[in-house]
Design a protein around this motif. Structure first.
Motif, mmCIF file in Angstrom:
data_model
loop_
_atom_site.group_PDB
_atom_site.id
_atom_site.type_symbol
_atom_site.label_atom_id
_atom_site.label_comp_id
_atom_site.label_asym_id
_atom_site.label_seq_id
_atom_site.Cartn_x
_atom_site.Cartn_y
_atom_site.Cartn_z
ATOM 1 N N LYS A 275 48.897 24.865 48.617
ATOM 2 C CA LYS A 275 48.627 26.223 49.093
ATOM 3 C C LYS A 275 48.151 27.097 47.943
ATOM 4 C CE LYS A 275 52.096 26.511 52.748
ATOM 5 N NZ LYS A 275 53.202 27.338 53.255
ATOM 6 N N ARG A 276 47.384 28.135 48.319
ATOM 7 C CA ARG A 276 46.994 29.163 47.366
ATOM 8 C C ARG A 276 47.986 30.316 47.477
ATOM 9 N NH1 ARG A 276 40.710 29.716 48.701
ATOM 10 N NH2 ARG A 276 41.586 29.538 50.778
ATOM 11 N N TRP A 277 48.449 30.793 46.332
ATOM 12 C CA TRP A 277 49.424 31.878 46.273
ATOM 13 C C TRP A 277 48.852 33.017 45.440
ATOM 14 C CZ3 TRP A 277 53.833 31.009 49.033
ATOM 15 C CH2 TRP A 277 54.102 29.687 49.383
ATOM 16 N N ARG A 278 48.942 34.241 45.968
ATOM 17 C CA ARG A 278 48.580 35.438 45.210
ATOM 18 C C ARG A 278 49.855 36.010 44.608
ATOM 19 N NH1 ARG A 278 47.910 39.251 48.454
ATOM 20 N NH2 ARG A 278 48.399 38.087 50.323
ATOM 21 N N VAL A 279 49.800 36.442 43.372
ATOM 22 C CA VAL A 279 50.947 37.109 42.752
ATOM 23 C C VAL A 279 51.011 38.513 43.336
ATOM 24 C CG1 VAL A 279 51.946 37.927 40.591
ATOM 25 C CG2 VAL A 279 50.772 35.708 40.673
ATOM 26 N N THR A 280 52.152 38.832 43.981
ATOM 27 C CA THR A 280 52.257 40.085 44.727
ATOM 28 C C THR A 280 53.361 40.991 44.190
ATOM 29 O OG1 THR A 280 53.572 38.896 46.383
ATOM 30 C CG2 THR A 280 51.232 39.178 46.846
ATOM 31 N N ASP A 281 53.709 40.831 42.927
ATOM 32 C CA ASP A 281 54.622 41.746 42.248
ATOM 33 C C ASP A 281 54.256 41.786 40.773
ATOM 34 O OD1 ASP A 281 55.588 39.368 41.170
ATOM 35 O OD2 ASP A 281 57.675 39.791 41.603
ATOM 36 N N MET A 282 55.052 42.474 39.983
ATOM 37 C CA MET A 282 54.815 42.514 38.535
ATOM 38 C C MET A 282 55.511 41.309 37.914
ATOM 39 S SD MET A 282 53.517 43.847 35.851
ATOM 40 C CE MET A 282 53.037 45.511 36.223
ATOM 41 N N PRO A 283 54.771 40.325 37.381
ATOM 42 C CA PRO A 283 55.391 39.141 36.793
ATOM 43 C C PRO A 283 56.291 39.496 35.607
ATOM 44 C CG PRO A 283 53.050 38.794 37.147
ATOM 45 C CD PRO A 283 53.313 40.258 37.365
ATOM 46 N N THR A 284 57.363 38.720 35.464
ATOM 47 C CA THR A 284 58.306 38.887 34.361
ATOM 48 C C THR A 284 58.153 37.714 33.414
ATOM 49 O OG1 THR A 284 59.875 40.022 35.791
ATOM 50 C CG2 THR A 284 60.754 39.070 33.753
ATOM 51 N N ARG A 285 57.967 38.004 32.134
ATOM 52 C CA ARG A 285 57.831 36.947 31.127
ATOM 53 C C ARG A 285 59.194 36.296 30.897
ATOM 54 N NH1 ARG A 285 53.740 35.906 27.113
ATOM 55 N NH2 ARG A 285 54.427 34.003 26.136
ATOM 56 N N LEU A 286 59.246 34.972 30.914
ATOM 57 C CA LEU A 286 60.475 34.223 30.668
ATOM 58 C C LEU A 286 60.381 33.534 29.323
ATOM 59 C CD1 LEU A 286 60.888 32.560 34.180
ATOM 60 C CD2 LEU A 286 61.988 34.636 33.332
ATOM 61 N N ARG A 287 61.463 33.559 28.587
ATOM 62 C CA ARG A 287 61.523 32.920 27.273
ATOM 63 C C ARG A 287 62.213 31.579 27.377
ATOM 64 N NH1 ARG A 287 57.660 35.533 24.784
ATOM 65 N NH2 ARG A 287 57.936 37.756 24.924
ATOM 66 N N ASP A 288 62.197 30.802 26.307
ATOM 67 C CA ASP A 288 62.723 29.441 26.311
ATOM 68 C C ASP A 288 64.215 29.354 26.592
ATOM 69 O OD1 ASP A 288 62.873 30.636 23.648
ATOM 70 O OD2 ASP A 288 63.702 28.706 23.026
ATOM 71 N N SER A 289 64.986 30.410 26.401
ATOM 72 C CA SER A 289 66.436 30.335 26.571
ATOM 73 C C SER A 289 66.871 30.111 28.017
ATOM 74 C CB SER A 289 67.090 31.614 26.034
ATOM 75 O OG SER A 289 66.638 32.738 26.763
ATOM 76 N N ILE A 290 65.998 30.358 29.003
ATOM 77 C CA ILE A 290 66.409 30.190 30.402
ATOM 78 C C ILE A 290 66.102 28.797 30.953
ATOM 79 C CG2 ILE A 290 66.097 32.645 30.847
ATOM 80 C CD1 ILE A 290 63.836 30.484 32.702
ATOM 81 N N TRP A 291 65.347 27.997 30.240
ATOM 82 C CA TRP A 291 64.895 26.728 30.790
ATOM 83 C C TRP A 291 65.959 25.651 30.660
ATOM 84 C CZ3 TRP A 291 61.142 27.924 33.656
ATOM 85 C CH2 TRP A 291 60.235 28.916 33.280
ATOM 86 N N SER A 292 66.121 24.882 31.716
ATOM 87 C CA SER A 292 67.063 23.756 31.705
ATOM 88 C C SER A 292 66.314 22.434 31.672
ATOM 89 C CB SER A 292 67.956 23.813 32.943
ATOM 90 O OG SER A 292 67.167 23.735 34.112
#
Length: 84
Positions: free
Chosen positions: A25-42
Motif C-alpha cells: 500500500k501507499r501511505w501518506r504521512v498525515t502528522d508531524m513526524p517525530t525523529r527517533l534515536r537509537d536508544s528506543i530500538w530493540s
C-alpha cells in the motif's frame, strides 16, 4: 502494537518522511513526524553506527491510518512497529 520488521520504501522532503510504500500500500504521512534515536530500538545494529528513524501516522488511499516506527538500516528502510 505489532512488531513487523519488514522492508519499506520511504520518500523524504527536506530529510523528513512524507510518504511510504509498505505491505503493498501507499501511505501518506498525515502528522508531524517525530525523529527517533537509537536508544528506543530493540533490534540489533546492522551497521557500526547507531540506528535512526521516525514515528509518524500514515494514511492509505482508503483512509485507514496507523502509526509507524521506521528505521533506516544498512539495506534500506524497515517498519519496526505499527500501532492501530
Amino acid at each position: 502494537m505489532q512488531t513487523v520488521e519488514q522492508s519499506a520504501t520511504v520518500w523524504m522532503v527536506n530529510d523528513v518522511p512524507v510518504r511510504m510504500v509498505f505491505a503493498g500500500k501507499r501511505w501518506r504521512v498525515t502528522d508531524m513526524p517525530t525523529r527517533l534515536r537509537d536508544s528506543i530500538w530493540s533490534v540489533p545494529l546492522e551497521a557500526p553506527h547507531p540506528l535512526y528513524g521516525w514515528r509518524f501516522q500514515g494514511t492509505d488511499d482508503a483512509g485507514e491510518s496507523y502509526v509507524f516506527d521506521v528505521y533506516k538500516g544498512e539495506h534500506g528502510w524497515h517498519v519496526h512497529h505499527t500501532y492501530a
